[in-house]
Design an enzyme around this catalytic site. Structure first.
Site, PDB file in Angstrom:
ATOM      1  N   HIS A 157      -4.909  73.428  46.527  1.00  0.00           N
ATOM      2  CA  HIS A 157      -5.521  74.537  47.080  1.00  0.00           C
ATOM      3  C   HIS A 157      -7.568  74.451  46.109  1.00  0.00           C
ATOM      4  CE1 HIS A 157      -3.946  75.382  51.339  1.00  0.00           C
ATOM      5  NE2 HIS A 157      -3.054  75.859  50.476  1.00  0.00           N
ATOM      6  N   ASP A 365     -15.503  73.801  43.973  1.00  0.00           N
ATOM      7  CA  ASP A 365     -14.513  74.528  45.467  1.00  0.00           C
ATOM      8  C   ASP A 365     -13.850  73.333  45.599  1.00  0.00           C
ATOM      9  OD1 ASP A 365     -13.992  76.406  47.059  1.00  0.00           O
ATOM     10  OD2 ASP A 365     -15.964  77.580  47.776  1.00  0.00           O
TER      11      ASP A 365
END
Ligand code: ADQ
Length: 460
Positions: A157, A365
């Site tokens: 992730h 991110d």
């Protein structure tokens, strides 16, 4: 496909709204196959035996939820130490914040081995196992060492950094080798996949068999980018609920004479909060028409606060907010509303919809779902503008956002000004294109793509 088994550090009851889009999407796939979700219970047992934890299995509808407790020593080394003190900073390119304490890796291995042992007892031969995130990279290798033959996929992730950054982790070869115990590895972006391919090409004795196929240590691995999405329909529905409507109306009432900029995240150094505040300060300095009007609402929910780097960040933010409010604020206008708390998921769409501009400006991110949720929550007739960091995985998909380099304070301030001034027609055009993109590539698309690929591999 056989039964789906999802493994992640934390699990959620998919039936609860607070669970969020990812849990709901995984929950649906689990429900369809009468599946099992396995992970840490969230409970830390003071003085418990390292490498041991009580296993509990309960039913949530058609899904089984299996959880294991962690001893305090395992929690310190596996979770706080190696996962969040080494892998999280390094994978976000922050070698300066990594704590390479030699003791942590033992705990990381021990907990992965314990999870594998507990999970093995619950497995069936035709299960398809989907492991999530950096806490559990070596899980498949542990399962394979115990003879498990099931198909196994892994999804990361967070970002995967370039090879030379990854190589700073003392155990990087072991970590990457253990990825080869999976049949499929998924990354958030093409950039991450590219880093993986370069790592494999340079750091380990491996053959790159094709764009997506790698062979090393006698094992083949498929690797691809599967950009995660949000559950757009669920979020739109949530926006129609009373909590979201109340939130929207309350914000619009309170800020009727102001322009609202909004940031929502966990308080984390990867999210670029100090840089954002400096750019906002620059906006007020360089474009004085915003004085008395532009208001930044910054929600930063508490996260991992026992880790040192987070305490330092908290202080820096408080000081920046205090400085901006002290220097620019008026009796009837505070430029920054900084809220160090969680916002209930049911209220989030109302908050997003009330904002004129969303600032999603991480330094790094994996994806960033706030960017996608913001777009999903907008009124298509009068949508807000998304300012997005080029360093979020989402930037590979969301081209119609206003892209910024969060390290460039002056340009970010200029882009905030452009967002605040954007004509309605341009806002609508950009929003429509963004909405189409997040609808097509939503969280269900992501899940289906990953699982289809994993199960097709199963048949070959
Ligand atoms: P996170 O770093 O947690 O996730 P993100 O994707 O932005 O980041 O947010 C995940 C969820 O948390 C979103 O649904 C969001 O609404 C919610 N959230 C964040 N801050 C909140 C707050 N203050 N109050 C309430 N809700 C909040 C990791 C990776 C990301 C990746 C996701 C999913 O770091 O890059 O997008 O996993 O893969």
């Amino acid at each position: 496909m056989g039964r789906l088994v999802v493994v992640s550090n934390r699990i959620a009851d998919p039936r609860k709204t607070s669970a969020g889009g990812l849990a709901v999407a995984l929950g649906q796939a689990l429900e369809a196959s009468g599946g099992l979700w396995f992970g840490w219970s969230g409970k830390v047992v003071d003085g418990g035996t390292p490498g041991e934890g009580e296993l509990r299995v309960q039913n949530a509808g058609k899904v089984q939820l299996a959880t294991v407790d962690l001893s305090s020593e395992d929690h310190d080394s596996y979770y706080l130490g190696y996962s969040n003190g080494v892998l999280w900073p390094v994978f976000h390119y922050r070698l300066d914040l990594a704590d390479f304490d030699a003791g942590y890796i033992a705990g990381y291995r021990r907990v992965n081995a314990m999870f594998a042992r507990k999970l093995k007892a619950l497995l069936r031969p035709d299960d398809v196992i989907w492991v999530h995130d950096y806490h559990l990279i070596p899980l498949a290798a542990e399962l394979r060492a115990m003879g498990c033959q099931q198909r196994m996929g892994f999804f990361l992730h967070i970002p995967l950094p370039p090879p030379l950054i990854l190589a700073a982790v003392p155990e990087h070869e072991w970590l990457m080798r253990s990825l080869f115990a999976y049949d499929l590895a998924g990354f958030q972006s093409e950039a991450d996949l590219n880093h993986f391919a370069r790592y494999v090409g340079t750091e380990i004795p491996a053959d790159v068999l094709g764009e997506h196929e790698f062979r090393a240590f006698g094992k083949s691995l498929q690797a691809r980018a599967f950009p995660i999405g949000t559950d757009v329909d669920e979020f739109v529905e949530l926006g129609k609920g009373r909590e979201a409507q109340d939130m929207f109306e309350q914000m619009r009432r309170e800020y009727s004479r102001r322009r609202l900029l909004l940031g929502v995240e966990r308080l984390d150094y990867s999210k670029g909060l100090p840089q954002r505040l400096k750019a906002f300060r620059q906006l007020l300095q360089a474009y004085p028409e915003n004085l008395g009007s532009a208001t930044l609402i910054q929600i930063a929910s508490p996260s991992r606060e026992t880790v040192d780097a987070y305490a330092a960040l908290l202080q820096e933010l408080e000081s920046l907010c205090g400085g901006i409010n002290g220097n620019f604020g008026e009796l009837d206008w505070m430029p920054v509303r900084y809220i160090h708390r969680n916002v209930a998921r049911k209220r989030l769409p109302g908050l997003y919809r009330a904002a004129n501009v969303a600032l999603v400006t991480p330094l790094r991110d994996g994806m960033n779902l706030v960017a996608k949720e913001f777009v999903a929550a907008q009124d298509p007739d009068d949508p807000g503008v998304l300012v997005l960091s080029r360093f979020a995985g989402a930037a590979e998909q969301m081209h119609e956002a206003l892209m910024v380099n969060p390290y460039d304070t002056a340009r970010t301030a200029e882009t905030m000004q452009r967002a605040l001034q954007m004509p309605l027609e341009e806002r609508q055009r950009r929003h429509q294109a963004l909405l189409e993109g997040i609808r097509t590539q939503d969280v269900h698309w992501w899940r289906e793509n990953f699982l289809t690929m994993l199960t097709e591999l199963s048949q070959s």
